[in-house]
Every structure is written in C-alpha cells, then in structure tokens.
Motif scaffolding. Sequence first.
Motif, short mmCIF file in Angstrom:
data_model
loop_
_atom_site.label_atom_id
_atom_site.label_comp_id
_atom_site.label_asym_id
_atom_site.label_seq_id
_atom_site.Cartn_x
_atom_site.Cartn_y
_atom_site.Cartn_z
N SER A 329 -36.52 96.34 50.74
CA SER A 329 -35.56 96.64 51.97
C SER A 329 -33.82 97.30 51.67
N ALA A 330 -33.74 98.67 51.97
CA ALA A 330 -32.43 99.18 51.83
C ALA A 330 -33.01 101.03 51.81
N ASP A 331 -32.05 101.82 52.12
CA ASP A 331 -32.92 102.75 51.93
C ASP A 331 -31.10 103.97 51.60
N PHE A 332 -30.39 103.49 51.25
CA PHE A 332 -29.24 103.19 49.92
C PHE A 332 -29.14 102.31 49.44
N PHE A 333 -27.83 102.63 48.27
CA PHE A 333 -26.95 101.58 47.52
C PHE A 333 -25.75 101.65 47.93
N ALA A 334 -24.81 100.47 48.76
CA ALA A 334 -23.82 100.66 49.38
C ALA A 334 -23.11 100.03 48.61
N LEU A 335 -21.88 100.33 48.07
CA LEU A 335 -21.31 100.10 46.68
C LEU A 335 -20.03 100.09 46.86
N ASN A 336 -19.45 98.66 46.42
CA ASN A 336 -18.32 98.59 46.94
C ASN A 336 -17.44 98.45 44.90
N TYR A 337 -16.30 98.83 44.67
CA TYR A 337 -16.37 98.65 43.09
C TYR A 337 -14.36 98.74 43.24
N TYR A 338 -13.94 97.65 42.80
CA TYR A 338 -12.60 97.80 43.05
C TYR A 338 -12.02 97.61 41.63
N THR A 339 -12.96 96.74 40.19
CA THR A 339 -11.77 96.66 38.91
C THR A 339 -12.53 95.68 38.14
N SER A 340 -12.08 96.21 37.23
CA SER A 340 -13.25 95.79 36.14
C SER A 340 -12.32 94.49 35.08
N ARG A 341 -13.82 93.79 34.02
CA ARG A 341 -13.06 93.28 33.43
C ARG A 341 -13.47 92.76 31.83
N MET A 342 -13.57 92.46 30.92
CA MET A 342 -13.66 91.94 29.98
C MET A 342 -14.46 91.20 29.45
N MET A 343 -15.92 91.07 29.13
CA MET A 343 -16.24 89.61 29.17
C MET A 343 -16.90 89.31 27.19
N GLN A 344 -17.22 88.04 27.46
CA GLN A 344 -17.77 87.45 26.09
C GLN A 344 -18.25 86.47 26.18
N ARG A 345 -19.14 85.98 25.72
CA ARG A 345 -19.74 84.08 25.88
C ARG A 345 -18.95 83.27 25.78
N ALA A 346 -18.85 82.02 26.52
CA ALA A 346 -17.94 81.11 26.54
C ALA A 346 -17.63 80.51 25.04
N VAL A 347 -17.09 80.08 25.20
CA VAL A 347 -16.43 79.29 23.96
C VAL A 347 -16.73 78.17 24.34
N GLN A 348 -16.93 77.37 25.54
CA GLN A 348 -16.73 76.12 25.20
C GLN A 348 -17.46 76.21 27.13
N PRO A 349 -18.15 75.74 28.06
CA PRO A 349 -18.48 75.11 29.27
C PRO A 349 -17.31 75.38 30.02
N LYS A 350 -17.49 76.71 31.09
CA LYS A 350 -16.12 76.19 32.19
C LYS A 350 -16.08 76.31 33.47
N GLY A 351 -15.36 75.83 34.46
CA GLY A 351 -16.39 75.76 35.88
C GLY A 351 -16.88 74.15 36.64
N LEU A 352 -16.52 73.99 37.17
CA LEU A 352 -17.41 72.69 37.78
C LEU A 352 -18.63 72.47 37.06
N ASN A 353 -18.63 71.42 37.49
CA ASN A 353 -20.34 71.58 36.69
C ASN A 353 -20.89 70.63 37.94
N PRO A 354 -22.30 71.26 38.52
CA PRO A 354 -22.31 72.21 38.03
C PRO A 354 -21.79 74.08 38.93
N SER A 355 -21.51 74.90 38.43
CA SER A 355 -21.04 75.89 39.14
C SER A 355 -21.78 77.64 38.41
N TRP A 356 -21.49 78.12 39.23
CA TRP A 356 -22.22 79.42 39.08
C TRP A 356 -21.27 79.78 37.57
#
Length: 501
Positions: A329-356
Amino acid sequence: MFSSFLRFIGIVGFIINALHKANSCDLPAKGNPYFPNNFSFGIATSAYQIEGGWDADGKGPSIWDDFTHNYSHLIDKNSTGDISADSYHHFDQDLAALKELKVNHYRFSISWPRIFPNGDISSRNQKGIDYYNKIIDKLLKNGIQPMVTMFHFDLPVDIQKIGGFMSDKFIEKFVAYATELFENFGDRVKIWMTFNEPQIFCKSSYADGRYPPLAGISGEGDYICVTNTLKAHAAVYKVYRSRFYEKQKGKISIALGNYFFLPKSNETEAAYRALQFNIGFLAHPIFHTSGGFPKVMIEDIKSNSLKEGRLTSRLPSLKGYWKNLIKGSADFFALNYYTSRMMQRAVQPKGLNPSWERDMDCDESLDPSWLKATSGTWLYCVPEGLEGMLKFLRDEYGDLEVMITENGWSDVGELDDVSRIRYLKSHLQAVLNGISSGSNITAYTYWSLIDNFEWRSGYSIKYGLYSVDFQSSNRERTPKKSANFYREVISSKKIPNEIHV
C-alpha cells in the motif's frame, strides 16, 4: 529472515569500512559527482510547527493546542505554537524563501482541524480549504511541486475524545478526511504521505506519555496505535487507487524512519534486531513480500506477553484482510533520516515492564568520534548511517523508489551555521553514493525551511535554513549561510568541492 540477516552483515562490513576511512561528519565520494537531471531537491515544514493562527478562520483545536495551553510547564519556556512563524498570515515570506532557494518541491502538512474543526466531515471548513488551495496554487505558479503530508502529529481534539489512535473509529474518520483532501487538492497534488513518523508519535503519545494525549500505556498503547495507523493508511491507499488514481495519477506513501543502527563490537544481530523493531515495525507490513509485522517482533512480544501472565500477545495480529490490504500500500518509500546509534543486546532488561524497549532488548551507545549537534541531546552527524539505510532498504524490500522526505541538523540559531553546512554536504554525498550503488533515489528534502516550534523543546533548538524573528509581528525570515550552500547545490546539481558562503 536468515537471508536478510546475511545481507545485513554485508551492509555492516561496508559501513564499518567507511567509518574507518572518514572523519566525523565527512563521507568519501564515489561514482558520478552529479545528481540526475530529474532529481528533485526540496525542503519541509509541518502545519502546527509553523502556521500559527491556531484558532483563525474557524480552525478547531488540535491535541497540541490543548497540550500547550494546559500543560505549558512541560514545554521549554512555556512555549506554544499559537503564533510560531505565523505562516498562516505570512506564507508569502515562505514562498519568497522557496523561490530564492530554487527548490523543486515543498513538503508541507495539512492541519486536519483546519479542514474539519471537530475532526469529522460534518464540520467542513471552507476557509481552511481555501488556505491550502492558495498555497498549492502559488507553489505551482512558481514551478514548485507540492508534496503533502496529511497528518503530522496535530490530531483534532474531538478525535482524541473518541479514543484517538486507540479506537477503530479513527480509521473511518481518517479515511473521510483524506478523501476530502483528494477531492479538493488531488487535481494538483501528485505526491502524498498519509502519516509522518508513526513510530515517533505512537511511542511518545501512547507509550511514554511525553506527547499529547499523555496516554502512557507502555508496551501496548504504542502497538495498538501503529496497527491502527497502518490500517488507516492502507484504507486511504485503497480509496485513492479505486476512486481517484485514474484521473489524478498521484503517488502515496507514509514517512518512516529517523535512525539507523550499527553494531557495537561484533553485535550485528542486535543492530539488525533494532532495525526490525524500528523502521521494520511499519515498513515490513507494507514493503516486504511476506507482509505482516517482522517475525522477531511477533515471536518475542508474544513470548514476553505470555511470561507476564497474559492470554494473548500485546502486539495485535495482522492477518487476513488487513494483512493483504496493508501489503503493497505505497508507491514509494518516504524516508526520514537524521542520525544513528550503536547497538548491542541488553546486558539486563531495560525500560518499563512491559515496554517496547524491553521487548527490543537492546542497549544503545554512541561513537565518540561522531559530531554532536549544539542543541538537544540526540542528534549526531553520521552520514554513513544514511548510506547504510539506503542499502538496507534495497536489500530488505527490493528495488523501490526512495524519496528522502526529512534530513536535518539543529543548532541554537546562528546565521553562520557551518556545522549545518557540513551535515548537509555529507548527507547529500551519502545520497549520491546511494545512487551510485544502485538505489533508486529520486528526491531529497531538507528539514526545515524555517526555524519553528520543535514540540516539547519549544523554540530552543533550530533546524531552519532561514532564521525567524519571533519577536517581530511580521516574523521576518533571514537566510543563513546554509541556505546559500543548498541553493548552490540545487542550481548546479552537484556538491561543491569548496563551500562558498
């Protein structure tokens, strides 16, 4: 899924190699130094951030009007968008800037409560329609293509009263609103975006509770919001293709993105996982051949939900009718880009429970060599991330047309904005590199034309190529050095070796 991950490993290797070769906020050139002759350069704004005239000519209140009036203590210096740059009364100043820049397109959003003051077709406001007709006609008269976003965070208050994005009623209300836009403007507007950055407003409004309506339904409200956004988008796409496309011949998409993710150390799987939980959350259902939400999200959110004692997953199901309607359901990809981050698997659970955050199960970090914007805390110059994102989209979703619909840099408002020029130059180079590598990129849109109201940051940070005198009743616009640089790029279709300002 596994083959996609293998392709991503190749992307990571390419980017890490680029990072080793480049200085912070610089990017080596490769391939043809010229943009294609038909490449479109533009610039963007959004209604609530620049228009002002919050109750002028019959406009109804949006949730941002309500928020800034009733919770001003949550906004920098108690600011509001009641007047802002006052484009509602001073659009000709914006038009003069657009002409001076020589842009090919102008991306702006339409205020839903200016068209339907209570969000419903029963409140149709002709003066609001007249305002946008004026903008569109003046743009076209000056050879500037309008690129229109239907929703950029400013939901009518009365739609929120019936549940907002939490309600299935939202879908039919949005379809009626979009249909009104097609009927009034579709003869001249040929590029549409239904929503801007749903992953941002769904999380900030319905999970974190930082944006209105301050819902704070962590780990569930954001998922329901995204699901209903996808459904509303697809329903509008269907209406356009069945009722309007034959005569109007326009294109429709949804603006997605913001971040790219790189692995910290050797944590490639974490970076790929973060991409699926971010841009893949909305892109996979629309652009991937399998449709539906990313497999990793479906499996892990269901597993976490069951561990929490729930009977079903917090992530709604996309199956049958809706899965098929959303896919493609789209005729093109509309991309917003500003910045980046480095990622690793979490050492321990983070954020509220539950949370994204807890469902994604990753920790983010920064490369100390990245140039940081002088305002705010989140924006760093990582042009390799844009180049990597373009390659990721091509590998993940196929050879589709990409329009970059936002890319920008913030500071504290200086006219001698050399850091913005450096950011702009390096990200335009990333676009050129993407084209040379085989991505079908047809447009670039800088955020933003003028300094404006930046949500909870108020007026403390500036993204504009033009400064606005917010102390003057006329809100005069003054070009920064970056405006001169961008105009030179547009005129020559080439990134200059030397920066002439």
